[in-house]
Design an enzyme around this catalytic site. Structure first.
Site, PDB file in Angstrom:
ATOM      1  N   LYS A 117       0.830  -1.213   0.000  1.00 42.05           N
ATOM      2  CA  LYS A 117       0.000   0.000   0.000  1.00 42.05           C
ATOM      3  C   LYS A 117       0.864   1.263   0.000  1.00 42.05           C
ATOM      4  O   LYS A 117       2.081   1.195   0.231  1.00 42.05           O
ATOM      5  CB  LYS A 117      -0.942  -0.071   1.206  1.00 42.05           C
ATOM      6  CG  LYS A 117      -1.921  -1.253   1.140  1.00 42.05           C
ATOM      7  CD  LYS A 117      -2.858  -1.283   2.350  1.00 42.05           C
ATOM      8  CE  LYS A 117      -3.850  -2.433   2.264  1.00 42.05           C
ATOM      9  NZ  LYS A 117      -4.800  -2.426   3.410  1.00 42.05           N
ATOM     10  N   ASN A 152      -2.022  -0.004   6.981  1.00 43.39           N
ATOM     11  CA  ASN A 152      -1.488  -1.289   7.450  1.00 43.39           C
ATOM     12  C   ASN A 152      -0.626  -2.012   6.416  1.00 43.39           C
ATOM     13  O   ASN A 152      -0.542  -3.231   6.436  1.00 43.39           O
ATOM     14  CB  ASN A 152      -2.610  -2.161   7.999  1.00 43.39           C
ATOM     15  CG  ASN A 152      -3.664  -2.443   6.960  1.00 43.39           C
ATOM     16  OD1 ASN A 152      -3.531  -2.031   5.814  1.00 43.39           O
ATOM     17  ND2 ASN A 152      -4.698  -3.155   7.355  1.00 43.39           N
ATOM     18  N   TYR A 169     -12.584  -1.788  -3.139  1.00 43.80           N
ATOM     19  CA  TYR A 169     -13.019  -1.965  -1.748  1.00 43.80           C
ATOM     20  C   TYR A 169     -14.527  -1.743  -1.589  1.00 43.80           C
ATOM     21  O   TYR A 169     -14.982  -1.387  -0.501  1.00 43.80           O
ATOM     22  CB  TYR A 169     -12.234  -1.033  -0.826  1.00 43.80           C
ATOM     23  CG  TYR A 169     -10.845  -1.533  -0.453  1.00 43.80           C
ATOM     24  CD1 TYR A 169     -10.675  -2.693   0.317  1.00 43.80           C
ATOM     25  CD2 TYR A 169      -9.698  -0.857  -0.841  1.00 43.80           C
ATOM     26  CE1 TYR A 169      -9.414  -3.154   0.675  1.00 43.80           C
ATOM     27  CE2 TYR A 169      -8.430  -1.307  -0.484  1.00 43.80           C
ATOM     28  CZ  TYR A 169      -8.302  -2.468   0.271  1.00 43.80           C
ATOM     29  OH  TYR A 169      -7.042  -2.921   0.642  1.00 43.80           O
ATOM     30  N   GLU A 218      -9.516  -9.927  -7.986  1.00 46.11           N
ATOM     31  CA  GLU A 218      -8.591  -8.822  -7.732  1.00 46.11           C
ATOM     32  C   GLU A 218      -7.407  -8.839  -8.705  1.00 46.11           C
ATOM     33  O   GLU A 218      -6.960  -7.768  -9.157  1.00 46.11           O
ATOM     34  CB  GLU A 218      -8.107  -8.891  -6.278  1.00 46.11           C
ATOM     35  CG  GLU A 218      -9.236  -8.596  -5.297  1.00 46.11           C
ATOM     36  CD  GLU A 218      -8.900  -8.889  -3.840  1.00 46.11           C
ATOM     37  OE1 GLU A 218      -9.778  -8.678  -2.990  1.00 46.11           O
ATOM     38  OE2 GLU A 218      -7.768  -9.334  -3.557  1.00 46.11           O
ATOM     39  N   HIS A 248      -2.038  -5.502   1.451  1.00 47.69           N
ATOM     40  CA  HIS A 248      -3.324  -6.167   1.245  1.00 47.69           C
ATOM     41  C   HIS A 248      -3.062  -7.622   0.902  1.00 47.69           C
ATOM     42  O   HIS A 248      -2.087  -7.940   0.214  1.00 47.69           O
ATOM     43  CB  HIS A 248      -4.081  -5.523   0.083  1.00 47.69           C
ATOM     44  CG  HIS A 248      -5.203  -6.368  -0.450  1.00 47.69           C
ATOM     45  ND1 HIS A 248      -6.408  -6.452   0.187  1.00 47.69           N
ATOM     46  CD2 HIS A 248      -5.266  -7.195  -1.516  1.00 47.69           C
ATOM     47  CE1 HIS A 248      -7.186  -7.299  -0.493  1.00 47.69           C
ATOM     48  NE2 HIS A 248      -6.517  -7.760  -1.530  1.00 47.69           N
TER      49      HIS A 248
HETATM   50  P1  RTP Z   1      -7.076  -5.920   3.179  1.00 50.22           P
HETATM   51  O1  RTP Z   1      -8.414  -6.221   2.549  1.00 50.22           O
HETATM   52  O2  RTP Z   1      -6.516  -4.582   2.766  1.00 50.22           O
HETATM   53  O3  RTP Z   1      -6.083  -7.033   2.952  1.00 50.22           O
HETATM   54  O4  RTP Z   1      -7.256  -5.840   4.771  1.00 50.22           O
HETATM   55  P2  RTP Z   1      -8.040  -6.840   5.723  1.00 50.22           P
HETATM   56  O5  RTP Z   1      -8.722  -7.905   4.918  1.00 50.22           O
HETATM   57  O6  RTP Z   1      -7.103  -7.276   6.792  1.00 50.22           O
HETATM   58  O7  RTP Z   1      -9.108  -5.874   6.379  1.00 50.22           O
HETATM   59  P3  RTP Z   1     -10.539  -5.419   5.815  1.00 50.22           P
HETATM   60  O8  RTP Z   1     -11.520  -5.631   6.903  1.00 50.22           O
HETATM   61  O9  RTP Z   1     -10.794  -6.032   4.475  1.00 50.22           O
HETATM   62  O10 RTP Z   1     -10.336  -3.851   5.658  1.00 50.22           O
HETATM   63  C1  RTP Z   1      -9.792  -3.299   4.476  1.00 50.22           C
HETATM   64  C2  RTP Z   1      -8.857  -2.176   4.834  1.00 50.22           C
HETATM   65  O11 RTP Z   1      -9.593  -1.070   5.347  1.00 50.22           O
HETATM   66  C3  RTP Z   1      -8.792  -0.371   6.294  1.00 50.22           C
HETATM   67  N1  RTP Z   1      -9.470  -0.352   7.584  1.00 50.22           N
HETATM   68  N2  RTP Z   1      -9.515   0.697   8.356  1.00 50.22           N
HETATM   69  N3  RTP Z   1     -10.019   2.493  10.491  1.00 50.22           N
HETATM   70  C4  RTP Z   1     -10.477   1.252  10.560  1.00 50.22           C
HETATM   71  O12 RTP Z   1     -11.116   0.841  11.510  1.00 50.22           O
HETATM   72  C5  RTP Z   1     -10.201   0.355   9.443  1.00 50.22           C
HETATM   73  N4  RTP Z   1     -10.603  -0.897   9.351  1.00 50.22           N
HETATM   74  C6  RTP Z   1     -10.129  -1.348   8.174  1.00 50.22           C
HETATM   75  C7  RTP Z   1      -7.455  -1.107   6.385  1.00 50.22           C
HETATM   76  O13 RTP Z   1      -6.547  -0.497   5.446  1.00 50.22           O
HETATM   77  C8  RTP Z   1      -7.848  -2.490   5.952  1.00 50.22           C
HETATM   78  O14 RTP Z   1      -6.732  -3.227   5.516  1.00 50.22           O
HETATM   79 MG    MG Z   2      -9.908  -7.480   3.229  1.00 53.24          MG
END
Ligand code: RTP
Ligand code: MG
Length: 139
Positions: free
Chosen positions: A11, A114, A51, A128, A117
């Site tokens: 990212k 974070n 997203y 994707e 992805h």
């Molecule tokens: P990713 O899709 O990017 O691999 O991340 P992930 O599955 O671990 O998490 P996901 O729930 O899919 O969330 C996508 C991305 O949104 C951002 N986020 N911000 N501020 C917050 O509470 C929050 N929660 C999620 C993060 O960049 C997360 O990776």
């Molecule tokens: Mg995710």
């Protein structure tokens, strides 16, 4: 696409901080083969579509701003059990909860920014990968 593949993005924060090399080294040292890769920048429309599952979430606006503010490294990775093993390698969404040695524990600043992805299913890995790459760019 084969089910031994996953899709990743380093990212914008990873690119800004100069962590591309270190993160790619960790990925390849963990047994993943890079079968597609490029430096690119998502438009607002791209990030909103990528997203879209999160569009009702309170952090959606911030997420789109973050993901479009600079270039990312997108890649397709191959390994047995790629999706699950890559999620293990990157660690929990919130780096505070991520296991020691994971990419997010090492390189992520916060739950919002974070570092990486990783696809969450074989089906999404394929969707994707096709979103980011033309067929001729995947080897
Ligand atoms: P990713 O899709 O990017 O691999 O991340 P992930 O599955 O671990 O998490 P996901 O729930 O899919 O969330 C996508 C991305 O949104 C951002 N986020 N911000 N501020 C917050 O509470 C929050 N929660 C999620 C993060 O960049 C997360 O990776
Ligand atoms: Mg995710």
């Amino acid at each position: 696409m084969r089910t031994d593949r996953t899709f990743t993005m380093l990212k914008p924060d990873s690119v800004e901080k100069g962590h591309i090399g270190a993160i790619l080294e960790k990925i390849t040292a963990s047994g993943f083969k890079i079968v597609a890769m490029k430096l690119t920048q998502m438009t607002t429309a791209d990030a909103e579509e990528f997203y879209a599952i999160h569009k009702e979430r309170p952090f959606f606006g911030e997420l789109v701003e973050y993901m479009t503010r600079g270039p990312i490294v997108s890649a397709v990775l191959e390994k047995d059990n790629a999706v699950e093993d890559f999620r293990t390698l990157i660690g929990a969404t919130n780096p505070e909860d991520a296991a020691e040695g994971t990419i997010r524990k090492l390189y992520a600043a916060s739950i919002g920014e974070n570092a990486v992805h990783g696809s969450d299913s074989d089906e999404n890995a394929e969707i994707e990968s096709q979103f980011h790459f033309a067929g001729r760019e995947i080897f």
